[in-house]
Design an enzyme around this catalytic site. Structure first.
Site, PDB file in Angstrom:
ATOM      1  N   HIS A   1       0.826  -1.209   0.000  1.00 18.61           N
ATOM      2  CA  HIS A   1       0.000   0.000   0.000  1.00 18.61           C
ATOM      3  C   HIS A   1       0.858   1.257   0.000  1.00 18.61           C
ATOM      4  CE1 HIS A   1      -3.272  -2.752   1.298  1.00 18.61           C
ATOM      5  NE2 HIS A   1      -3.889  -2.022   0.400  1.00 18.61           N
TER       6      HIS A   1
ATOM      7  N   CYS B   1     -10.181  -3.254  -9.997  1.00 15.75           N
ATOM      8  CA  CYS B   1      -9.585  -2.039  -9.438  1.00 15.75           C
ATOM      9  C   CYS B   1      -8.215  -2.320  -8.821  1.00 15.75           C
ATOM     10  CB  CYS B   1     -10.525  -1.385  -8.421  1.00 15.75           C
ATOM     11  SG  CYS B   1     -10.910  -2.435  -7.019  1.00 15.75           S
TER      12      CYS B   1
HETATM   13  C1  PEP Z   1      -6.836  -4.858  -4.210  1.00 14.95           C
HETATM   14  O1  PEP Z   1      -6.660  -5.629  -3.273  1.00 14.95           O
HETATM   15  O2  PEP Z   1      -6.600  -5.152  -5.392  1.00 14.95           O
HETATM   16  C2  PEP Z   1      -7.336  -3.498  -3.961  1.00 14.95           C
HETATM   17  C3  PEP Z   1      -7.700  -2.704  -4.942  1.00 14.95           C
HETATM   18  O3  PEP Z   1      -7.395  -3.077  -2.671  1.00 14.95           O
HETATM   19  P1  PEP Z   1      -6.124  -2.633  -1.782  1.00 14.95           P
HETATM   20  O4  PEP Z   1      -4.949  -2.560  -2.698  1.00 14.95           O
HETATM   21  O5  PEP Z   1      -6.469  -1.350  -1.161  1.00 14.95           O
HETATM   22  O6  PEP Z   1      -6.030  -3.741  -0.792  1.00 14.95           O
END
Ligand code: PEP
Ligand code: MG
Length: 537
Positions: free
Chosen positions: A183, A488
């Site tokens: 993240h 996403c």
């Molecule tokens: C994912 O897991 O692909 C996502 C979009 O959420 P995050 O990266 O915030 O966990």
């Protein structure tokens, strides 16, 4: 003068930064989890209540008699030890000050709202007011920041620390471990902060000058001025031009329509990203909008950002994901005990375990939905019951807001597909309005390889074909269920993966704004089955 030392790593966010090193090797990872004892949290809460009383007293002094009467009533309430006692139990159970306060006050407000006497019921709004005022005063204790303009050097960097830091003077990040899929790496790309990961440990002194050439994936300790000038000149001459005003649709060479939505991690992006290049927002990560538990529980803070996102998107959909706390996204006093990690109380699990948190956000989403095309996305859904439980919270809060005469609209509620069990059983989720593949997590859970660890980055990267096979199956099921489905995760922002994602049948991609030009041109060169436009055999 020390000889320059060059270290190779992996580029997690391109660009060049130079500055004094800030060594974070000694930083205890526990710092962003539960740093405060309940005694410290109690003291924070008492101080916030005292600050709220002081604010109200000053306000009452400047007010007319009738208004001062209302404010005096609020002061009386805050002076009543019963309120603090209600929060005590939660503090003792390990809740942070903000969560304990909101939990206790919400219970109290619910009690008042049920009272048979109209006059008592009318007091609920005063209690809501004091709940929010104390929350405003409760900004939380600052987590260990580092000097502006410096280069953070350490084993890893927590997203909350990255977010709390002021990057306006520049600076960069060098991680001994870490990965491009974490993240914090995503946040660095969003804010264009140069970041190199997986360098392995190396020797460097606190304050020693360091050059982060994240475009070339190298770190130079004690660089000379010529080296810095050359690197900066090279960085300044690159930079892909983003084609603006291109609309939110792209087309493959054989005419298939692909919807391109934006991923927004930071409300500041709304001021610089061109809305006319996107079909709205496909993922607004709300956990990055809040820097403290008090902010996370602050309805007005959320509300202002949601309204701004709706304004930005115009008539296009804005998909707001509810707080995905847990794993590496923690707030002091809310979730994120190390035992919970990525596999524990994360996302919707935490929201349902701490409904105070979910209720604040549900109320805000219901209110904001009245002003635009807002959709709600639930993180970490594993079983259909979780969606039902969250919908129940939305329905209860909607009824309550209606009783208070507020304008609301029930938004569509969809789910992230990021847990393998959910991905494999999409046909069981008729209660979800839409599906959005979260491939960042799906990859780590499928491969049992942490997205945050450089040691298993090879395995994590090898997930792509497995993920795409699951996506193809999911698209088929979603189409049979006549439900929208998209992606996403970061895969959609990487042109290398677009052929396989198109072949899997996806037609809606949520993309990091700084990757939109590359994604758009890659799609234009592909057929809808993912093959290149010109196939020679
Ligand atoms: C994912 O897991 O692909 C996502 C979009 O959420 P995050 O990266 O915030 O966990
Ligand atoms: Mg995820």
């Amino acid at each position: 003068m020390a000889e320059p030392l060059e270290i190779a790593g992996i580029s997690a966010s391109p660009g060049v930064a130079v500055g004094p090193a800030h060594l974070a090797t000694q930083m205890a990872p526990v710092a962003v989890e539960f740093p405060n004892t309940s005694a410290v949290e109690r003291q924070d809460l008492q101080e916030a209540i005292a600050a709220a009383i002081a604010e109200l007293t000053a306000l009452a002094e400047r007010s007319d008699e009738e208004s001062a009467g209302i404010l005096d009533f609020q002061i009386e309430m805050l002076l009543d030890p019963a309120l603090m006692e209600m929060a005590e139990e939660r503090l003792a159970a390990g809740d942070g000050a903000a969560l304990a306060w909101v939990g206790a006050l919400d219970l109290y407000i619910a009690g008042i709202a049920e009272a048979p006497d109209e006059q008592v019921r009318a007091r609920a709004v005063d209690v809501i007011d004091i709940r929010n005022r104390v929350l405003g005063a409760l900004t939380g204790r600052p987590i260990g920041d580092f000097p502006p303009g410096s280069v953070f050097v350490g084993k890893d960097l927590e997203p909350s620390l990255f977010l709390a830091h002021d990057w306006t003077d520049g600076g960069g990040v060098v991680l001994f471990d870490g990965s491009v899929s974490s993240h914090v790496a995503m946040l660095a790309r969003t804010r264009s902060i140069p970041m190199v990961v997986a360098t392995g440990p190396f020797e460097i002194d606190e304050g020693e000058r360091v050059l982060v050439d994240a475009t070339a994936a190298t770190v130079i300790v004690a660089p000379d001025d010529t080296h810095i000038r050359k690197t900066e000149a090279r960085a300044g001459s690159t930079g892909a031009a983003v084609k603006l005003d291109a609309g939110g649709l792209a087309h493959t060479i054989d005419g298939a329509e692909i919807r391109l939505s934006a991923i927004i991690n930071d409300p500041a992006e709304l001021a610089v990203v061109d809305a006319s290049s996107f079909a709205g927002i496909g993922l607004l990560r709300t956990e990055f909008l809040v820097a403290s538990p008090a902010d996370a529980l602050n309805e007005e803070k959320h509300y202002a950002i949601y309204r701004e996102a709706l304004r930005w998107a115009g008539a296009a959909p804005v998909t707001i994901r509810m707080l995905d706390l847990g794993g590496d996204k923690t707030l002091p006093g809310i979730g994120g005990k190390s035992s919970d990690s990525f596999m524990g109380l994360r996302g919707v699990r935490l929201l349902l375990a701490r409904p105070e948190l979910a209720r604040v956000q549900a109320r805000t989403l219901l209110r904001a939905a009245a002003y635009g095309n807002l959709e709600v996305l639930l993180p970490m859904i594993t079983v259909p019951d979780e969606i039902d439980a969250m919908r129940e919270i939305f329905e209860e809060e909607a009824a309550d807001l209606l009783r208070r005469g507020m304008q609301t609209r029930m938004p569509e509620i969809g789910m992230m597909v990021e847990v393998p069990a959910a991905a494999l059983t999409l046909d069981g989720f008729s209660n979800a309005a839409f599906f959005s593949f979260g491939t960042n997590d799906l990859a780590q859970y499928l491969m049992a390889a942490s997205r945050a660890s450089s040691a298993v980055a090879g395995l994590y990267d090898a997930a792509a074909p497995v993920v795409c096979r699951l996506i193809a199956q999911g698209v088929e099921r979603a189409n049979a269920m006549k439900k929208p489905i998209g992606i996403c995760g970061e895969m959609a922002s990487d042109p290398r993966h677009l052929p396989a994602l198109l072949a899997a049948g996806l037609r809606h991609f949520s993309v990091a704004p700084n990757c939109i030009a590359d994604v758009r041109s890659a799609i234009a060169g592909l057929r809808s089955d993912g093959l290149p436009a010109v196939e020679r055999n």
